[in-house]
Structures are given as C-alpha cells and as structure tokens.
Write a protein that holds these residues in place. Structure first.
Motif: not given
Length: 344
Positions: A125-128, A150-170
C-alpha cells in the motif's frame, strides 16, 4: 561476546526424547498430538528460549503474511488516521505491517519500494511523495504479480488500483462556500501541482471562481510545502497583497491554523477581514480560535478501504485488478473561521 547458539526443534526433541516431527506438530498446536505432550513441548520450548523461524517457514509457503506500507510522512493526523485504518484491517486478517516513509523524496520512495520487494511482502500500500514521477519503481511488484494499492497521492493516469477522495469537488466546495460568504479575492495556499491531490483541488478552486464570474489572479495562488513555516510565509505574503484578500483556502489544517494565528497577531480579524477554510479535519481545527472550517478527509476510512481491498485480493475473495479507482466520501465542515453571514 560469543553469540549463543539458536535453539532448534532438534534440541527440544533430544531433551524430551521425542521425534523432531512430533515436536514440530506440538509447537503448531496440532490436535494429532495429545494435549499433555503439546503442553510439555511448548513449556520446554519456552524454557530453552526457542524461537520459530518464521522467515524460513514463509519461504516454504511462498508467502510472508506481511504487507508493506509506504507513506510520504508520519507527522500528520491524516496519515496517523490512515495507519489506524490499515492496521485494524491487516491485524484482523493476520498480516504484519512493515512501514516505510519517503520524507517527501522520490529517491527514498524508490529505495523503500525495492527494500520492501526484497523483504518479500505479499502486497503493498503506498502514497506518493511530492516529487515522485511515474511508477516505474513499482514495476518489480507488477512483474511478480504482487498487488499494489495506492491511496491519497496517486498517479491518476495509471491503471493501478487507487483509493482517493474527489479532490476537485472538495476544492470547488471550499471555494464556493467562501464566495457564498461574500469573499471575492480568495487566496489558495497549496502544495506542488505535480501531485494529483493538489492540482485537482486547484482545478476545483478555479472552476468555482469561474462559475461565480470571478477572475483567477495568479498572485493569489501560493505554492508551499504545507509546513508550520509555510503558514507563516503565507500569512506574510497575504499581508503584502493590495488589496488585501478577503478569503483563504489553505489545503492543510495545520498550515491554516498557523497562518490564522500570524494574521491575527498582525491585527487581521477572522472571519470579518479574511474568511478561512482548511483541509483534513485535523484536531487543531477544533482547538484554534475561531474554530476552523475544513474538509473532512476520512483518513481511517481510506486506510480501511485500501487495506481491505488488498487483503481481499490476497485471500482470493476479490480481484483488485478489476477495480481501478475507489472514491470515498468527504464533506465540508462549517465552523466559525469562514462564517461572515448568518448564525453559527
């Protein structure tokens, strides 16, 4: 000083006049060995100072029951809450955690990834870090089929599994709230726009300004490291602006609290002169005066979801490769620091 020889199951077997196979099964509490013998073996092991060779056992099973975790820092309440969530799920599932932190360094993050790979973790599990570019340093895991979340800080364009919030909406929600309070000159204090979390919050901020017919002023964007020093620096830059901004969206609660304190020391009233919104819902936001409006960033939920996704994959319950992105809930918590109209 000469190192004492490690006690083996053969030593226990010799002492008790039992076979090594019987001792091995007894130490594993195998019910095929009668209870009295199991107790006798386990007591002898304790007295002799026997230690199980978990590493050797793991190599035979091709798994170590360990999960690696890379975080970009260890000092924030957010990361602490993420760790609590991850630990709860992994502990319940019988996995040990090996934690490494990059100190916001791409070079150190890459070294951590290689180290955890060679420690044979079952998953990661990693955050960049702030300056991490690409995910090539995680290819060792991909090539071996070792799952990475990956969580929180991620590489959005990658196909890796990511756990994030909707930072744009925030970012949009925080800025829109300040606009609704009558703010027209809103400063944004954030970190490197190379990272997904900060660029998305910035895009939300710009969109809220545009939707309200307000121009984006480049001098109102302050790129910082979101430290204590950053809060003071941001306050000084805000005080130097003419006209004085009437709103501030600061994407870290600790930095926001420091900034508010410095502004108050210089005679600025909050929220009457400058309304402030932070980010993360850290404890400090409830302690400062006035209490800090913030985005509730549910770190424990994020940690639990990231860990559960990985554990379920390792146990064959689900396949994380079928899940690209998981978005968890976040909310605006309105407190006194931003309320310039209406009643709190």
């Amino acid at each position: 000083m000469k190192q004492k020889k490690e006690v083996t199951i053969h030593d226990i077997a010799k002492k008790l006049a039992l076979s090594s196979a019987t001792v091995s099964r007894a130490l594993q509490d195998n019910p095929t060995i009668n209870k009295k013998t199991r107790i006798r073996v386990q007591e002898a092991a304790r007295l002799l100072g026997y230690r199980r060779n978990i590493f050797a056992s793991s190599l035979r099973k091709q798994q170590t029951n360990t999960i690696g975790l890379i975080v970009h820092e260890l000092r924030s309440n957010f990361i602490t809450s993420v760790l609590a969530g991850i630990e709860r799920i992994t502990s319940e599932a019988g996995y040990d955690l090996i934690i490494a932190h990059s100190s916001e360094s791409f070079k150190k993050e890459a070294a951590n990834a290689a180290n955890l790979f060679h420690k044979r973790v079952d998953g990661l599990i990693a955050s960049l870090a702030f300056d991490t570019i690409g995910l090539d340093h995680y290819s060792l895991f991909q090539d071996k089929g070792i799952p990475v979340v990956f969580f929180d800080r991620v590489e959005e364009r990658s196909e890796s599994t990511k756990v994030i919030i909707d930072n744009y909406q925030c970012g949009y929600q925080a800025t829109k709230h300040l606009i609704e309070q009558g703010c027209r000159r809103i400063v944004m204090v954030t970190a490197s726009l190379e990272r997904n979390v900060y660029v998305q919050r910035f895009m939300g901020y710009k969109a809220a300004l545009a939707d309200s017919g307000l121009p984006f002023d480049e001098q109102h964007l302050l790129i910082k490291d979101l430290s204590e020093k950053c809060g003071v620096e941001a306050a000084r830059q805000i005080l130097d602006m003419a006209p004085l901004p009437d709103g501030a969206f600061i994407t870290n609660d600790f930095s926001a609290a420091v900034c508010m304190q410095h502004l108050k020391e210089q005679g600025v009233r909050i929220p009457e002169d400058i309304a402030v919104v932070g980010f993360n819902n850290d404890t400090i936001g409830r302690i400062v005066e006035p209490s800090l409006t913030t985005i509730d960033y549910r770190g424990q939920d994020m940690g639990e979801i990231a860990a559960r996704s990985l554990v379920n994959h390792l146990q064959g319950i689900t396949n994380i490769r079928h899940t690209n992105t998981i978005v968890i809930r976040s909310d605006l918590i309105i407190r006194k620091s931003s309320l310039r109209s209406g009643t709190f």
